[in-house]
Structure formats: C-alpha cells, structure tokens
Design an enzyme around this catalytic site. Structure first.
Site, short mmCIF file in Angstrom:
data_model
loop_
_atom_site.label_atom_id
_atom_site.label_comp_id
_atom_site.label_asym_id
_atom_site.label_seq_id
_atom_site.Cartn_x
_atom_site.Cartn_y
_atom_site.Cartn_z
N TYR A 103 0.80 -1.22 0.00
CA TYR A 103 0.00 0.00 0.00
C TYR A 103 0.84 1.28 0.00
CZ TYR A 103 -4.44 -2.39 0.41
OH TYR A 103 -5.54 -3.16 0.14
N GLU A 189 -2.00 -25.58 11.93
CA GLU A 189 -1.71 -24.70 10.79
C GLU A 189 -2.70 -24.91 9.66
OE1 GLU A 189 0.31 -22.34 10.01
OE2 GLU A 189 1.61 -22.22 11.75
#
Length: 306
Positions: A103, A189
């Site tokens: 960004y 996970e």
C-alpha cells in the site's frame, strides 16, 4: 547480547543495501545499463533414485535483470522501491508487513505477488531471511500452554494463564529465557495449509531452506489410511479433482520423498488408488469433540505420525 547482535545485523544489511544502490547509481551516471544477478534455487529434482544428493540450498543458475530488457524495467523499479522501504524499516528499527509495503505504492505494484517477488529477490541479493529485513507476514498466530519466555524486554507468561492465547512475537530470533514443562508442541496450521496450496510461488523461498526447515516436526494427519481406522462413512469422502491428482503425482516424483519420508509416498499412492479424499473436519461425524479429545490424543500417545 541479543540486542547487540540484532543491531550489528541491521548495520551489516544497511551497508549491503548502500553498496548495491551505489553500484546502480554509478552505472547510470556513466550511461551504462545496470545488471542485477539473482541466484535461483530449485526446490527438488525428479530423480527417482533414493541416493540422490541434490540440494535446494545451493543456487541453480542465475537470473539476469537489466534495463535493456523492457519486461525487466518494471521489476527493477519495484525492487528498488521495496528496497528503499526496507532500508527505512531497518534505519528506524521498525517492522512492516508485506501488505503494508504494497500500500506504499499500490498503483505501481498492481498486486501483492509483485511485492512478494521483490522481497524474495532482495533476500537472495542480500543473503538474508525475510525477518532480517524487518518484514513480517500479517498475523503470526497465537501460542498458549505451558511456556514462558521473553522477547524484546516483554514477558510472555502462558504458564500462569494456560487457557489464554498470546500473539506469537514478531522477532522470533530474539526470544530468550524460555521456560517450559511441556512434553510436546502441537502446531495447528490449517489456514497456512490452505494458503500454501493456493500459492505455489511459495516455492521461491527455497533460498531460505536452512531457516525454514524444522526436521523435528511430525505430521499427525489426517492420512488417507485413517479413513478405515476411524471408520469414516462413505458420505465423508470427496472425489479427487484433476488438480488433486496432478499435485499428488508431482509430489511422488520428488527425489526426497522416497529417501526421507517413504510413508508419505505410501499414503499418496493410497489416495490416488482410491480416487477419493476427505478433510480433517470429517472426523467430527463421530462427535464434535472427537478431533480434540480422541483423534489427536490417540495419534500422540500411539506415536502415529510421519
């Protein structure tokens, strides 16, 4: 000591960045097109012999980036922009996520994968790991249980509050004074597994294989062979897709599978033979607590893992 070591690593990286950018500026100042050489690493080979000695740690050729090639101009632009952001993070001893970096220049980077590739390139050029750049992924996860440790002067005490989850520290290499009475560590996970299957370009991190390896980790499951052991009904199975079959066959061709984990090979072959798969959530067909109270417990106590 830990703080001094981190400071010296940052200084060394900043020197490398300065030397790298200075060389590019010098080339441009005399009208010469800069050339950037990036080592490339292979993840594995397809040698079926169990005595294969290939290694993903060693470079497997170089990629040459130059302004003389139009398709390299944007890539070099991105690399230098990301490198400038990394330099600022190191100078200020701050951390930023890969998404934060995206960004900073979204119109130039266009998509996250462009930034990810640049970060990988920088790690290879600077001969370091991503965490050395002070670049982190979003959401490191949580830790809970019988453990206590320090990180950056902050105390994480899970022992006195074993049912409270604490965020995993950003600077894992600076974790010290670890105290634990745990017999084992259970790593959950699921989301990472989904992401890895969706993003095959993660293989580009082969350059960091030494840092990423954790040979003590064992896989508890689920295995294709578990379907019989835990009596899963037929409605729990899903047919293998063409993509599933292609992935399994590709894995079976990897040289290390037979040498290091032949049990994985047997399970993959069984899955292909049956033509079906099932998700770990399917075990909840017995009861909502079956996975945590019975399945995982039986796997750990029985040493049933790969």
């Amino acid at each position: 000591m830990e703080g001094n070591r981190g400071s010296s690593q940052r200084c060394a990286l900043l020197r490398k960045i300065k030397e790298f950018t200075r060389a590019i500026v010098q080339d441009l100042s005399i009208g010469r097109s800069p050339i950037v050489l990036i080592d490339r690493f292979r993840v594995h080979c397809t040698n079926p012999q169990a005595n294969c000695c290939c290694s993903s740690v060693l470079p497997n050729g170089k990629e040459i980036l130059t302004l003389q090639r139009e398709n390299h101009v944007h890539r070099l632009d991105v690399l230098l922009r990301v490198l400038l952001i990394v330099q600022q993070l190191l100078q200020e001893n701050r951390h930023g996520s890969k998404r934060d970096i995206y960004y900073m220049h979204p119109s130039v980077f266009s998509e996250q994968s462009v930034v990810d590739r640049a970060i990988n390139d920088i790690c290879i050029l600077m001969q370091c790991s991503r965490h050395n750049l002070n670049v982190v992924s979003v959401g490191n996860g949580l830790v809970m249980g019988w453990i206590r440790f320090l990180e950056g002067g902050r105390k994480f005490d899970c022992i006195n509050r074993p049912n409270t989850a604490h965020p995993i520290p950003v600077q894992v290499e600076e974790v010290k004074d670890i105290v634990s009475v745990a017999d084992y560590i259970l790593v959950v996970e699921k989301e990472s597994g989904k992401r890895l299957s969706r993003y095959p370009h993660q293989k580009q991190m082969a350059y960091d294989a030494k840092q990423l390896r954790c040979p003590e980790v064992c896989w508890l499951g689920v295995f294709p062979s578990d379907s019989e052991k835990y009596c899963l009904p037929q409605q729990c199975f899903l047919p293998l897709t063409a993509e599933d079959k292609k992935k399994a066959e590709t894995m079976l061709n990897r040289c290390y599978l037979q040498r290091e984990v032949p049990r994985w090979r047997l399970e993959l072959e069984l899955m292909l033979q049956r033509g079906v798969k099932f998700e770990i959530e399917a075990l909840s067909v017995h009861s909502l607590s079956f996975l945590s109270k019975e399945y995982i417990t039986s796997k750990i106590q029985g040493g049933v893992h790969i």
